[in-house]
Design an enzyme around this catalytic site. Structure first.
Site, PDB file in Angstrom:
ATOM      1  N   GLU A  48      18.056  48.633  21.355  1.00 31.13           N
ATOM      2  CA  GLU A  48      18.538  47.375  21.596  1.00 31.13           C
ATOM      3  C   GLU A  48      18.368  46.808  22.913  1.00 31.13           C
ATOM      4  O   GLU A  48      18.261  47.609  23.988  1.00 31.13           O
ATOM      5  CB  GLU A  48      20.196  47.752  21.486  1.00 31.13           C
ATOM      6  CG  GLU A  48      21.235  46.940  22.326  1.00 31.13           C
ATOM      7  CD  GLU A  48      21.331  45.860  21.614  1.00 31.13           C
ATOM      8  OE1 GLU A  48      21.485  45.737  20.442  1.00 31.13           O
ATOM      9  OE2 GLU A  48      21.395  44.712  22.359  1.00 31.13           O
TER      10      GLU A  48
ATOM     11  N   ALA B   3      32.755  36.976   6.668  1.00 36.03           N
ATOM     12  CA  ALA B   3      33.190  36.410   5.285  1.00 36.03           C
ATOM     13  C   ALA B   3      34.719  35.958   5.370  1.00 36.03           C
ATOM     14  O   ALA B   3      34.884  34.926   4.865  1.00 36.03           O
ATOM     15  CB  ALA B   3      33.086  37.649   4.267  1.00 36.03           C
TER      16      ALA B   3
ATOM     17  N   HIS C 202      55.360  59.177   6.768  1.00 36.71           N
ATOM     18  CA  HIS C 202      54.714  60.418   7.360  1.00 36.71           C
ATOM     19  C   HIS C 202      54.317  61.405   6.329  1.00 36.71           C
ATOM     20  O   HIS C 202      55.176  61.443   5.373  1.00 36.71           O
ATOM     21  CB  HIS C 202      55.880  61.139   7.905  1.00 36.71           C
ATOM     22  CG  HIS C 202      55.306  62.380   8.587  1.00 36.71           C
ATOM     23  ND1 HIS C 202      54.412  62.561   9.875  1.00 36.71           N
ATOM     24  CD2 HIS C 202      55.469  63.780   8.275  1.00 36.71           C
ATOM     25  CE1 HIS C 202      54.005  63.803   9.767  1.00 36.71           C
ATOM     26  NE2 HIS C 202      54.633  64.546   9.090  1.00 36.71           N
TER      27      HIS C 202
ATOM     28  N   SER D 130      17.481  43.472  12.883  1.00 40.69           N
ATOM     29  CA  SER D 130      18.867  43.005  12.571  1.00 40.69           C
ATOM     30  C   SER D 130      19.230  42.722  14.059  1.00 40.69           C
ATOM     31  O   SER D 130      20.141  43.294  14.720  1.00 40.69           O
ATOM     32  CB  SER D 130      19.834  43.997  12.075  1.00 40.69           C
ATOM     33  OG  SER D 130      19.681  45.554  12.758  1.00 40.69           O
TER      34      SER D 130
ATOM     35  N   GLY E 299      20.532  39.549  14.573  1.00 40.37           N
ATOM     36  CA  GLY E 299      21.297  38.373  14.348  1.00 40.37           C
ATOM     37  C   GLY E 299      20.944  37.624  13.300  1.00 40.37           C
ATOM     38  O   GLY E 299      20.037  37.650  12.744  1.00 40.37           O
TER      39      GLY E 299
ATOM     40  N   GLY F 174      18.016  46.074  17.147  1.00 37.66           N
ATOM     41  CA  GLY F 174      19.432  45.431  17.384  1.00 37.66           C
ATOM     42  C   GLY F 174      20.350  46.548  16.913  1.00 37.66           C
ATOM     43  O   GLY F 174      20.377  46.970  15.633  1.00 37.66           O
TER      44      GLY F 174
ATOM     45  N   GLY G 178      21.508  22.236  -3.607  1.00 35.97           N
ATOM     46  CA  GLY G 178      22.255  21.169  -3.637  1.00 35.97           C
ATOM     47  C   GLY G 178      21.733  20.346  -2.256  1.00 35.97           C
ATOM     48  O   GLY G 178      21.415  20.998  -1.554  1.00 35.97           O
TER      49      GLY G 178
END
Ligand code: FAD
Ligand code: NAI
Length: 472
Positions: free
Chosen positions: A210, A327, A451, A276, A278, A187, A122
């Site tokens: 990291e 999401a 419980h 990974s 970001g 990461g 699109g």
């Protein structure tokens, strides 16, 4: 003649497809355009989330957790299995099936709600007659209002482009053909921890590098500490405070040269490297410049608090705009924008967007962390309850972690809930509901919880705020 719509949504990820359905429910003639194709070239709506994100990662997390349980924990229940093996091809094929069910589900929902679906790219052509002319694949259409929901793409490490075989993103990490002997991950964010866990459970030796000196900086410090302990025990090696100097690939594998936290030069040799670090907003091919769409420095579409762009009748939602790349955040924005277009008062409370990391133990939180409250100078009381003291957790054989509740010292309103442990992803919903209704810790403490259930730990954490835990 071009087809005319009240609303055209570009992108059918969780933001776009939900926006389209809500707009159609509200009586708006709605189109949704999405470019994602399955292996056969057919439409695969659902975006990153359905195709290479939330859904397939959770399918592999489940398979690998089942494998680990069968291998390590069934014997505790008296179940003898003999040698447990994993057929990686079958596991991945199952994941493909789960993804397809979700793709087909969205196509069904479009039909049910009379959303017209276009499979293809699109893009904006021009502003025209108080609306917008758009391209949808080979077709041209006109829409009075446009919702941009084009999502995000994995960020590459400079000098180490993805080939999805040796240097892989989330996409490649969800369809490896075999378990790598040595897996490197750059990461230690959500993707690194979830997908690193999948392949570790299946037998890979996993090392995560990291850059930041602190582990899981966005989480409550107590949770991050407990998580680091649990991951270390499982054999997930996590090195913090590193600087990646170079990544070199050859036929055998990948060599990562880096400087460790003490300034020493190090090298990590792995068969496969997941990067990974970001994700970046994705607008390639949208042709926003044709209509003067304003973009931010990160490549995001600039929007106000209502998700309005600088253009009349053009909105943007989800990963392509500011805010957490989740999401459910995209979905909430999609619903709110559709309702605003229909003249209603859509609303998203960013403070109540929950975070969940689907590792084992699971990690979930909503609201403020203790360090955020301290930094803001808010007076609070904290209550914590360990799963070790919960009967259901003991019966499950999974007693790692705790529930921690933070409440305003004066009003007792719940300001944050932090959970690490079994089914944290499900338990966190109670905290979200409570906070949406501005509940106090006393409210939760006085509600009858079944419980034995894990949710009793939430009630006990609430009691602990007032220093009156009953079971600890
Ligand atoms: P997307 O899902 O990225 O969808 C955008 C869609 O637009 C895509 O289908 C794309 O093809 C299409 N598109 C782009 N440009 C065009 C165009 N010009 N024309 C037509 N179509 C176009 N979030 C969670 O909340 N929970 C999780 O457990 C979770 N797990 C994740 C696991 C992984 C491995 C990854 C990578 C992400 C995960 N996320 C998770 C994040 C989540 O996937 C995203 O936040 C979410 O998908 C964003 O939704 P969206 O609708 O904004 O965009
Ligand atoms: P992330 O932002 O969660 O983590 C990236 C990590 O990489 C950070 O800790 C960062 O400090 C580190 N990093 C950045 N550059 C680096 C470098 N050069 N060297 C070493 N480390 C470096 O991003 P990730 O894991 O890629 O996931 C992307 C997004 O997808 C997440 O932010 C999240 O919004 C979403 N997601 C959500 C999931 C969930 O909700 N369960 C699961 C997976 C992804």
């Amino acid at each position: 003649m071009s087809k005319t719509f009240d609303v055209a949504v570009i992108g059918a990820g969780p933001g776009g497809y939900i926006a389209a359905i809500r707009a159609a429910q509200l009586g708006l003639n709605t189109a949704c355009i999405d470019a994602w194709s399955n292996e056969a070239g057919g439409p695969a709506p659902g975006g990153t989330c359905t195709n290479v994100g939330c859904i397939p990662s959770k399918a592999l997390l489940q398979s690998s957790e089942n494998f680990e349980h069968a291998r390590l924990h069934f014997a505790d229940h008296g179940i003898a299995t003999g040698e447990v093996t994993m057929d990686v091809a079958k596991m991945v094929a199952r994941k493909v099936g789960v993804v397809k069910q979700n793709n087909d589900g969205i196509l069904y929902l479009f039909k049910k709600n009379k959303v017209t679906f276009f499979h293809g790219m699109g893009s904006f052509v021009a502003a025209k007659d108080g609306g917008y002319e758009l391209k949808a694949g080979d077709e041209t259409l006109f829409a009075k209002q446009v919702i941009i929901a084009t999502g995000s793409a994995a960020r590459e490490l400079p000098g180490a482009p993805f080939d999805e075989e040796r240097i892989i993103s989330n996409d490649g990490a969800l369809r490896l053909k075999a378990v790598p002997r040595k897996l490197g991950v750059i990461g230690s964010g959500v993707v690194g921890l979830e997908l690193g866990s999948v392949w570790r459970r299946l037998g890979a030796e996993v090392t995560i590098l990291e850059a930041l000196p602190a582990f899981l900086g966005a989480a409550d410090e107590a949770v991050a500490k407990e998580a680091a302990k649990a991951f270390k025990k499982q054999g997930l090696a996590i090195e913090l405070g590193v600087k990646i100097d170079a990544v070199k690939k050859d036929k055998k594998g990948v060599k990562v040269s880096y400087t460790d936290a003490k300034g020493g030069a190090q090298q990590l040799d792995v068969d496969v490297l997941i990067v990974s670090i970001g994700r970046l907003p994705y607008t390639a091919g949208l042709n926003g410049q044709a209509v003067g769409l304003m973009m931010g420095e990160r490549g995001d579409v600039l929007v106000d608090a209502q998700c309005k762009t600088n253009l009349p009748g053009v909105w943007a939602i989800g990963d392509v705009v500011r805010g957490p790349m989740l999401a459910h955040k995209a979905e909430e924005e999609g619903v709110a924008v559709a309702e605003r277009i229909a003249g209603q008062h859509g609303h998203v409370d960013f403070n109540l967007v929950p975070w969940v990391i689907y590792t084992s133990p699971e990690i979930a939180w909503v609201g403020k962390t203790e360090q955020q409250l301290k930094a803001a100078g808010v007076a609070y009381r904290a209550g914590q309850f360990p799963f070790m003291a919960n009967g259901r957790a003991r019966a499950l054989g999974d007693t790692t972690g705790f529930v921690k509740m933070l409440a305003d010292a004066k009003t007792d309103e719940i300001l944050g809930v932090h959970i690490i442990g079994p089914y944290a992803s499900e338990l966190i919903a109670e905290a979200g509901v409570a906070m949406a209704f501005k509940a106090s810790s006393e409210d939760i403490a006085r509600i009858c919880h079944a419980h034995p259930s894990l949710s009793e730990s939430t009630k006990e954490a609430a009691l602990a705020v007032d220093k009156r835990s009953l079971n600890f």
